[in-house]
Design a protein around this motif. Structure first.
Motif, PDB file in Angstrom:
ATOM      1  N   TYR A  61       0.844  -1.204   0.000  1.00 15.04           N
ATOM      2  CA  TYR A  61       0.000   0.000   0.000  1.00 15.04           C
ATOM      3  C   TYR A  61       0.879   1.253   0.000  1.00 15.04           C
ATOM      4  O   TYR A  61       0.676   2.169  -0.789  1.00 15.04           O
ATOM      5  N   LEU A  62       1.882   1.232   0.867  1.00 16.42           N
ATOM      6  CA  LEU A  62       2.798   2.381   0.967  1.00 16.42           C
ATOM      7  C   LEU A  62       3.513   2.618  -0.365  1.00 16.42           C
ATOM      8  O   LEU A  62       3.650   3.755  -0.828  1.00 16.42           O
ATOM      9  N   ARG A  63       3.955   1.543  -1.000  1.00 20.77           N
ATOM     10  CA  ARG A  63       4.664   1.677  -2.274  1.00 20.77           C
ATOM     11  C   ARG A  63       3.735   2.160  -3.391  1.00 20.77           C
ATOM     12  O   ARG A  63       4.135   2.956  -4.239  1.00 20.77           O
ATOM     13  N   ASN A  64       2.498   1.662  -3.380  1.00 19.78           N
ATOM     14  CA  ASN A  64       1.548   2.035  -4.447  1.00 19.78           C
ATOM     15  C   ASN A  64       0.980   3.424  -4.266  1.00 19.78           C
ATOM     16  O   ASN A  64       0.806   4.168  -5.216  1.00 19.78           O
ATOM     17  N   ARG A  65       0.669   3.765  -3.008  1.00 19.35           N
ATOM     18  CA  ARG A  65      -0.045   5.020  -2.750  1.00 19.35           C
ATOM     19  C   ARG A  65       0.860   6.138  -2.265  1.00 19.35           C
ATOM     20  O   ARG A  65       0.463   7.298  -2.259  1.00 19.35           O
ATOM     21  N   GLY A  66       2.023   5.787  -1.804  1.00 16.51           N
ATOM     22  CA  GLY A  66       2.925   6.818  -1.271  1.00 16.51           C
ATOM     23  C   GLY A  66       2.512   7.297   0.101  1.00 16.51           C
ATOM     24  O   GLY A  66       3.066   8.274   0.618  1.00 16.51           O
ATOM     25  N   SER A  67       1.513   6.665   0.685  1.00 18.66           N
ATOM     26  CA  SER A  67       1.106   7.037   2.049  1.00 18.66           C
ATOM     27  C   SER A  67       0.905   5.759   2.860  1.00 18.66           C
ATOM     28  O   SER A  67       0.787   4.672   2.295  1.00 18.66           O
ATOM     29  N   LYS A  68       0.840   5.941   4.171  1.00 16.97           N
ATOM     30  CA  LYS A  68       0.753   4.759   5.037  1.00 16.97           C
ATOM     31  C   LYS A  68      -0.694   4.438   5.388  1.00 16.97           C
ATOM     32  O   LYS A  68      -1.503   5.356   5.573  1.00 16.97           O
ATOM     33  N   LEU A  69      -0.973   3.150   5.530  1.00 16.11           N
ATOM     34  CA  LEU A  69      -2.270   2.730   6.040  1.00 16.11           C
ATOM     35  C   LEU A  69      -2.331   3.059   7.532  1.00 16.11           C
ATOM     36  O   LEU A  69      -1.333   2.884   8.232  1.00 16.11           O
ATOM     37  N   THR A  70      -3.484   3.488   7.977  1.00 15.04           N
ATOM     38  CA  THR A  70      -3.617   3.794   9.405  1.00 15.04           C
ATOM     39  C   THR A  70      -4.386   2.683  10.103  1.00 15.04           C
ATOM     40  O   THR A  70      -5.422   2.240   9.614  1.00 15.04           O
ATOM     41  N   LEU A  71      -3.833   2.220  11.198  1.00 14.60           N
ATOM     42  CA  LEU A  71      -4.519   1.197  11.994  1.00 14.60           C
ATOM     43  C   LEU A  71      -5.077   1.860  13.244  1.00 14.60           C
ATOM     44  O   LEU A  71      -4.332   2.526  13.972  1.00 14.60           O
ATOM     45  N   ILE A  72      -6.376   1.674  13.473  1.00 15.95           N
ATOM     46  CA  ILE A  72      -6.979   2.266  14.681  1.00 15.95           C
ATOM     47  C   ILE A  72      -7.641   1.184  15.528  1.00 15.95           C
ATOM     48  O   ILE A  72      -7.900   0.092  15.055  1.00 15.95           O
ATOM     49  N   ASN A  73      -7.918   1.553  16.762  1.00 12.41           N
ATOM     50  CA  ASN A  73      -8.619   0.673  17.717  1.00 12.41           C
ATOM     51  C   ASN A  73      -7.955  -0.697  17.875  1.00 12.41           C
ATOM     52  O   ASN A  73      -8.637  -1.721  17.949  1.00 12.41           O
ATOM     53  N   LEU A  74      -6.646  -0.688  17.909  1.00  8.29           N
ATOM     54  CA  LEU A  74      -5.940  -1.956  18.134  1.00  8.29           C
ATOM     55  C   LEU A  74      -6.215  -2.427  19.556  1.00  8.29           C
ATOM     56  O   LEU A  74      -5.961  -1.678  20.511  1.00  8.29           O
ATOM     57  N   PRO A  75      -6.758  -3.635  19.728  1.00  6.28           N
ATOM     58  CA  PRO A  75      -6.938  -4.118  21.099  1.00  6.28           C
ATOM     59  C   PRO A  75      -5.576  -4.139  21.814  1.00  6.28           C
ATOM     60  O   PRO A  75      -4.547  -4.414  21.177  1.00  6.28           O
ATOM     61  N   VAL A  76      -5.577  -3.885  23.089  1.00  4.00           N
ATOM     62  CA  VAL A  76      -4.298  -3.753  23.811  1.00  4.00           C
ATOM     63  C   VAL A  76      -3.421  -4.994  23.644  1.00  4.00           C
ATOM     64  O   VAL A  76      -2.225  -4.896  23.363  1.00  4.00           O
ATOM     65  N   HIS A  77      -4.047  -6.193  23.753  1.00  2.00           N
ATOM     66  CA  HIS A  77      -3.206  -7.406  23.685  1.00  2.00           C
ATOM     67  C   HIS A  77      -2.602  -7.589  22.288  1.00  2.00           C
ATOM     68  O   HIS A  77      -1.494  -8.093  22.160  1.00  2.00           O
ATOM     69  N   ILE A  78      -3.314  -7.146  21.256  1.00  2.00           N
ATOM     70  CA  ILE A  78      -2.765  -7.244  19.895  1.00  2.00           C
ATOM     71  C   ILE A  78      -1.657  -6.198  19.720  1.00  2.00           C
ATOM     72  O   ILE A  78      -0.597  -6.470  19.146  1.00  2.00           O
ATOM     73  N   HIS A  79      -1.916  -5.016  20.272  1.00  4.43           N
ATOM     74  CA  HIS A  79      -0.925  -3.939  20.210  1.00  4.43           C
ATOM     75  C   HIS A  79       0.362  -4.385  20.924  1.00  4.43           C
ATOM     76  O   HIS A  79       1.481  -4.206  20.417  1.00  4.43           O
ATOM     77  N   GLN A  80       0.174  -4.996  22.079  1.00  2.54           N
ATOM     78  CA  GLN A  80       1.334  -5.484  22.857  1.00  2.54           C
ATOM     79  C   GLN A  80       2.108  -6.523  22.046  1.00  2.54           C
ATOM     80  O   GLN A  80       3.331  -6.488  21.970  1.00  2.54           O
ATOM     81  N   TYR A  81       1.353  -7.453  21.457  1.00  2.00           N
ATOM     82  CA  TYR A  81       1.986  -8.533  20.693  1.00  2.00           C
ATOM     83  C   TYR A  81       2.755  -7.960  19.493  1.00  2.00           C
ATOM     84  O   TYR A  81       3.922  -8.320  19.259  1.00  2.00           O
ATOM     85  N   LEU A  82       2.104  -7.066  18.744  1.00  5.15           N
ATOM     86  CA  LEU A  82       2.753  -6.506  17.555  1.00  5.15           C
ATOM     87  C   LEU A  82       4.015  -5.716  17.935  1.00  5.15           C
ATOM     88  O   LEU A  82       5.032  -5.775  17.236  1.00  5.15           O
ATOM     89  N   ALA A  83       3.921  -4.987  19.043  1.00  6.37           N
ATOM     90  CA  ALA A  83       5.097  -4.224  19.490  1.00  6.37           C
ATOM     91  C   ALA A  83       6.218  -5.188  19.877  1.00  6.37           C
ATOM     92  O   ALA A  83       7.384  -4.971  19.534  1.00  6.37           O
ATOM     93  N   ARG A  84       5.849  -6.296  20.553  1.00  2.99           N
ATOM     94  CA  ARG A  84       6.860  -7.283  20.970  1.00  2.99           C
ATOM     95  C   ARG A  84       7.535  -7.941  19.767  1.00  2.99           C
ATOM     96  O   ARG A  84       8.707  -8.288  19.807  1.00  2.99           O
ATOM     97  N   MET A  85       6.755  -8.110  18.686  1.00  2.00           N
ATOM     98  CA  MET A  85       7.303  -8.752  17.482  1.00  2.00           C
ATOM     99  C   MET A  85       8.023  -7.753  16.568  1.00  2.00           C
ATOM    100  O   MET A  85       8.439  -8.110  15.476  1.00  2.00           O
ATOM    101  N   ASP A  86       8.143  -6.507  16.995  1.00  2.00           N
ATOM    102  CA  ASP A  86       8.796  -5.445  16.199  1.00  2.00           C
ATOM    103  C   ASP A  86       8.052  -5.148  14.891  1.00  2.00           C
ATOM    104  O   ASP A  86       8.655  -4.720  13.901  1.00  2.00           O
ATOM    105  N   PHE A  87       6.747  -5.366  14.925  1.00  2.00           N
ATOM    106  CA  PHE A  87       5.906  -5.132  13.744  1.00  2.00           C
ATOM    107  C   PHE A  87       5.966  -3.664  13.309  1.00  2.00           C
ATOM    108  O   PHE A  87       5.918  -3.359  12.121  1.00  2.00           O
TER     109      PHE A  87
END
Lengths: 297, 180
Positions: A61-87
């Motif tokens: 998406y970033l390469r095609n559109r030149g802008s970033k996708l926005t992720l909202i309302n990430l549940p805390v446990h998913i946010h924690q997991y993604l941060a831990r995985m260096d997402f």
């Protein structure tokens, strides 16, 4: 999807395994055509293959559109997991909601049943350094990652698998890719999953100069590459074939997706005289090659 | 000559215990070739893999396979020592693929017994394996002795022995054969 104003797109809870993730891939068209945030509130669970494929989707998406996708309302446990995985380290997505530092998973020994997402560059020299570092880290963490399968030969098998698949990225895909590994619990099962994926040219383009290799559909070519030592660059190759032999020895499962095709080999079912190879074609187009290798106990 | 692969890797600042990727194989090959500059014709070179756990197919292709080709051109013999189980599997896989796609087979001898209960890695026939095993124990054997041992037709045995010599796993000195 949300209301008519398309203020945001609600992402369904389809990050549980590679097959269910096809639902997310089928949403690429609306996601790419509407410049609106993705509402992640319904996501209850995310496994490594879905996470890396989603990361590739965001990068496309970033390469095609030149802008970033926005992720909202990430549940805390998913946010924690993604941060831990260096997402979020790849800076592919916009994350307006910041996770409080106190809520972040601690990076201690007991939370190291994983290899964080690592970018595998598409240049040989850089890639060799990264692969070597990944393997050194894997050796260090293997007693935790492979706790339920642990013996020296399993670790050595995985070193071979990581090395072969990561090299395929810079040798064949013409793009960089990502790898990650994690052990997690699903129902009564412990699953160790290694994921190595890219969004490069994919297997069909990679073999386009080999007119001697005959196949009718993409999944057939994947099976050929997995079971016979063919190579797109050389007279013959060893890597993928060797990976397949190892997964078979370990009675694991290998899932390979490229373009619009996929192949799954359930070596944990092979001895039971049941069908263990499954080909699929006509899937939603997703560039590159995505590979998941799983062991379960 | 004994070449410690781990020591060579350390000299080149290559991290061990795993030797992986083509660039690492090329680097190690070029350093090993330098070390081989002093060896005499017909010498046995032992590649000692003590301290090395995994060598992958790319490394094997750039290092072991190239050294085998060199051994034919420069008249020396190669032998492996302290090969791990996974490295043996990977070498065997590369040698089998190579032999299926090229019109020549590659094989290498080893000091310690392998997973195949043999002292070599690579695609040999049962008959060739038996000859090699016999010559490991009975050094300095004539062709007639081998014919008597196998009980096979002497022309067939002669052909097998020539093949094994061509693959550099058998040596001939003054009309007598010995396993490398």
């Amino acid at each position: 999807m949300s209301g008519s104003a398309h203020k945001h797109i609600v992402m369904p809870d389809r990050f549980r395994d590679p097959y269910i993730f096809e639902n997310i891939l089928s949403m690429q068209e609306p996601v790419f055509s509407k410049e609106c945030p993705l509402d992640m509130s319904r996501i209850a669970f995310m496994e490594p293959y879905s996470m890396i494929s989603f990361l590739l989707m965001g990068r496309n998406y970033l390469r095609n559109r030149g802008s970033k996708l926005t992720l909202i309302n990430l549940p805390v446990h998913i946010h924690q997991y993604l941060a831990r995985m260096d997402f979020f380290e790849s800076a592919v997505f916009n994350i307006p909601e910041v996770l409080d530092t106190n809520l972040m998973f601690r990076r201690n020994k007991s939370s190291s049943r994983l290899l964080e997402i690592t970018e595998i560059p598409n240049k040989e020299r850089q890639s060799v350094k990264v692969i070597s570092a990944v393997i050194a880290l894997f050796r260090k963490r293997a007693p935790l990652i492979l706790k339920y399968w642990m013996n020296d030969s399993v670790v050595d098998y995985f070193v071979t698998v990581i090395s072969e698949l990561c090299q395929n990225i810079f040798e064949h895909s013409l793009d960089s890719g990502y790898m990650a590994m994690q052990t997690y619990r699903s129902g009564n099962e412990n699953i160790a999953r290694l994921v190595i994926s890219d969004s490069g040219i994919g297997i069909i383009k990679s073999f386009s100069s080999r007119n001697d290799i005959k196949y009718t559909e993409g999944s057939e070519l994947i099976e050929l590459a997995l079971t016979t030592p063919i190579s797109s660059k050389r007279e013959f190759g060893y890597g993928l074939c060797q990976v397949n032999n190892i997964v078979e020895k370990l009675k694991g499962v290998i899932y390979i997706r490229s373009g619009e095709s996929s192949l799954t080999a359930f070596y944990n079912r092979k001895d039971k005289n049941s069908k263990y190879l499954f080909q699929r074609n006509g899937l939603i187009r997703f560039d590159g090659m995505q590979i998941s290798i799983s062991l379960s106990s | 000559m004994i070449i410690s692969v781990e020591k060579t890797a350390k000299e080149l600042k290559v991290k061990t215990p795993d030797l992986i990727t083509r660039p690492v194989g090329r680097l190690m090959y070029s350093s090993t070739v330098d070390k081989l500059a002093v060896i005499g014709a017909g010498e046995v070179v032992i590649l000692d893999f003590a301290g090395i756990k995994v060598i992958d197919s790319s490394f094997i292709d750039e290092y072991v396979v190239r050294l085998i080709h060199d051994s034919c051109k420069r008249d020396f013999y190669l032998k492996l020592r302290n090969i791990s189980a996974i490295s043996e599997i990977n070498i065997d896989s590369v040698f089998n693929s190579y032999s299926n796609y090229k019109d020549r087979r590659i094989v290498i001898t080893r000091e310690d017994i392998g997973r195949n209960n043999r002292f070599y890695i690579g695609p040999l026939s049962e008959n060739e394996s038996d000859i090699l095993d016999y010559l490991r124990i009975n050094q300095g054997t004539t062709l007639d002795d081998i014919v008597n041992f196998t009980g096979a037709d002497s022309l067939k045995v002669k052909k097998s022995v020539e093949e094994l010599m061509f693959m550099r796993v058998l040596k001939k000195n003054n009309g007598e054969f010995t396993a490398v």
